[in-house]
Design an enzyme around this catalytic site. Structure first.
Site, short mmCIF file in Angstrom:
data_model
loop_
_atom_site.label_atom_id
_atom_site.label_comp_id
_atom_site.label_asym_id
_atom_site.label_seq_id
_atom_site.Cartn_x
_atom_site.Cartn_y
_atom_site.Cartn_z
N ASP A 1 -1.23 4.13 -3.72
CA ASP A 1 -0.28 4.79 -2.81
C ASP A 1 -0.06 3.85 -1.62
O ASP A 1 -0.97 3.61 -0.83
CB ASP A 1 -0.91 6.12 -2.36
CG ASP A 1 0.00 6.95 -1.48
OD1 ASP A 1 0.90 6.38 -0.84
OD2 ASP A 1 -0.21 8.18 -1.43
N HIS A 2 1.17 3.35 -1.52
CA HIS A 2 1.43 2.34 -0.49
C HIS A 2 1.41 2.92 0.92
O HIS A 2 1.44 2.20 1.91
CB HIS A 2 2.79 1.67 -0.77
CG HIS A 2 2.83 0.23 -0.33
ND1 HIS A 2 2.04 -0.27 0.70
CD2 HIS A 2 3.56 -0.82 -0.77
CE1 HIS A 2 2.30 -1.55 0.87
NE2 HIS A 2 3.21 -1.92 -0.01
N ARG A 3 1.33 4.24 1.06
CA ARG A 3 1.20 4.81 2.40
C ARG A 3 -0.21 4.60 2.93
O ARG A 3 -0.46 4.65 4.13
CB ARG A 3 1.49 6.32 2.36
CG ARG A 3 2.92 6.66 2.00
CD ARG A 3 3.09 8.14 1.77
NE ARG A 3 2.24 8.62 0.68
CZ ARG A 3 2.16 9.88 0.29
NH1 ARG A 3 2.86 10.81 0.92
NH2 ARG A 3 1.38 10.25 -0.70
#
Ligand code: CAO
Length: 445
Positions: A417-419
């Protein structure tokens, strides 16, 4: 103090419009343009605004009264607002006025309605009139003030059940709908659609193609199974809501596989088969300890770092995909993990996993190694933030600096998850995993 009579202005072709809402009562102070009552014909509902500021002395109408142009609505005590009596002013708030019934100016200071301020009209003017009994697509049966209230809350009025006269939607109905959605008892169509093919409409995408497949050849229809329905909705949400990135890498498992085969020979009598997945679970625990953000979850603007190591593994069953969870994998040895895994995989195939067996994972592994393939892009199992996909190992020529050596290489695909996770961390996680799998003694470090 002057007494001002407020009368029904020119409302176009409408006759005998019913009073459906009293928006003020005697003693109330009203401002110019404030809505006084809502009336409704069989084609539209509209609010009658006040021409003047003042205090309501007497209401001359009651709910259900039928009104026509020039009928007295109420008496105000106050000063006539000359600006409001401007002859060019439109008569009513056209919240629900059909274009054909464009309001006309008032006729005298006593009955003239104010020019509605553009900003007041803006939100409602774009709404077409409510047309009871009209085919689907017509607006639901509700007064402008209820529409406004619903708009402010973001409530889709066409999904609210009206309990008022003629199934009119009241403010209480909107409140009850909001409460039901907030408590999870109900869902809006848009929210539900996100779990199905109709979700594209909620995202402003083209509708799902509708094809009459039978036109092209024989077909058979089958309902989706329960697991497919549940997992499909979850996968869809996760795919749409998580900014996924997948890093691919290879791990040299030549020595580890030799060790696994040897262990299985030695443990033949125990009946416990050690699979590569058990080593992967243990290796992932070591990587999660080194990179704790991979064992975290997003909660608003906070990250929840789990201090336990519960690892889910995707299991293919005749009814669909399920994800049993090995709890406290850090405290268990390879043999125990292998045994638990084969027991859970059996229960999964027999449809006997309980909810507790599938809860609490901090990280998931999806292994297609027993089937084949090279790499794939697994979907993160929210609220987790990463998932490891594993494919079939193959013997490949690997350059050792002097010559090619035959090495057993395991393809790894890490979705994250790039967040929460950056590409550099993901590359490090995979590289570390590769080192551990290449030399399992590193788990001890
Ligand atoms: N490379 C090469 N061979 C592998 C391997 C790998 N990465 N992983 C397993 N194998 C071999 C095993 O050694 C075993 O071989 P033998 O029978 O000769 O010993 C064979 O493949 C079958 O293994 P398995 O599948 O029974 O055992 P497992 O521990 O690897 O997997 C389970 C168990 C439950 C994860 C698996 O059966 C399964 O359901 N996998 C599918 C998961 C899935 O559907 N993922 C996709 C999710 S997204 O839709």
């Amino acid at each position: 103090m002057a007494l001002i009579e407020v009368k029904v202005p020119d409302i176009g072709d409408f006759k005998d419009v019913a009073v459906i809402e009293l928006l003020v009562k005697p003693g109330d102070t009203v401002k110019v343009e404030q809505s006084l009552i809502t009336v409704e014909s069989d084609k539209a509902s509209m609010e009658i605004p006040s021409a003047s500021a003042g205090v309501v002395k007497e209401l001359k109408v009651k709910l259900g009264d039928k009104l026509n142009i020039g009928d007295l609505v109420l008496v105000l005590e106050g000063a006539v607002d000359p600006a409001a009596a401007a002859p060019s002013a439109p008569a009513v708030a056209p919240a629900a006025m059909p274009a054909a019934a464009s309001p006309q100016p008032g006729t005298s200071a006593a009955v003239a309605m104010p020019a509605p301020a553009p900003e007041r009209l803006a939100p409602t003017a774009s709404l077409p009139p409510h047309q009871p009994g009209a085919p689907s697509g017509a607006l639901p049966h509700a007064s402008p003030s209820v529409r406004k209230f619903a708009r402010e809350l973001g409530v889709p009025l066409d999904e609210v059940k009206g309990t008022g006269p003629k199934s009119r939607i009241t403010q209480e109905d909107v409140q009850a709908f909001t409460k039901a959605v907030m408590s999870g008892e109900a869902s809006t169509k848009a929210a539900s659609a996100k779990g199905g093919v109709g979700g594209g409409e909620a995202l402003g995408l083209l509708p799902w193609p509708k094809v009459d497949f039978a036109k092209f050849g024989p077909v058979e229809r089958k309902d989706l199974g329960r697991i497919k329905k549940i997992s499909g909705a979850n996968l869809h949400r996760n795919w749409v809501m998580i900014p996924h990135v997948t890093n691919h890498d290879d791990a040299d498992i030549t020595e580890l596989e030799a060790f696994r085969v040897q262990m299985n020979k030695e443990n033949e009598k125990s009946g416990i088969k050690i699979t590569m997945l058990a080593f992967l679970i243990k290796a992932c625990v070591a990587a999660l300890k080194k990179f704790p953000e991979f064992n975290s979850s997003l909660d608003g603007e906070q990250l929840v770092f789990k201090q336990y190591f519960h690892i889910g593994f995707a299991a293919d069953t005749p009814n669909g995909l399920v994800v049993p969870v090995i709890k406290d994998a850090d405290k268990k040895g390879i043999l125990q993990i292998s045994q638990e895994m084969s027991e859970m995989a059996r229960k999964a195939r027999e449809g006997k996993l309980g909810p507790a067996d599938m809860q609490g994972a901090g990280f998931t592994i999806s292994s297609l190694g027993g089937i084949g393939g090279r790499y794939f892009t697994p979907i993160i199992n929210a609220p987790e933030v990463a998932i490891l996909g594993v494919c079939k190992s193959q013997t490949e020529p690997v350059w050792d600096g002097k010559q090619f050596q035959p090495r057993l290489m395991l393809p790894l695909s890490l979705s994250w998850d790039h967040r929460v996770i950056d590409g550099a961390s993901a590359a490090r996680f995979n590289a570390f995993l590769g080192q551990v799998l290449a030399d399992f003694r590193r788990v001890l470090l």
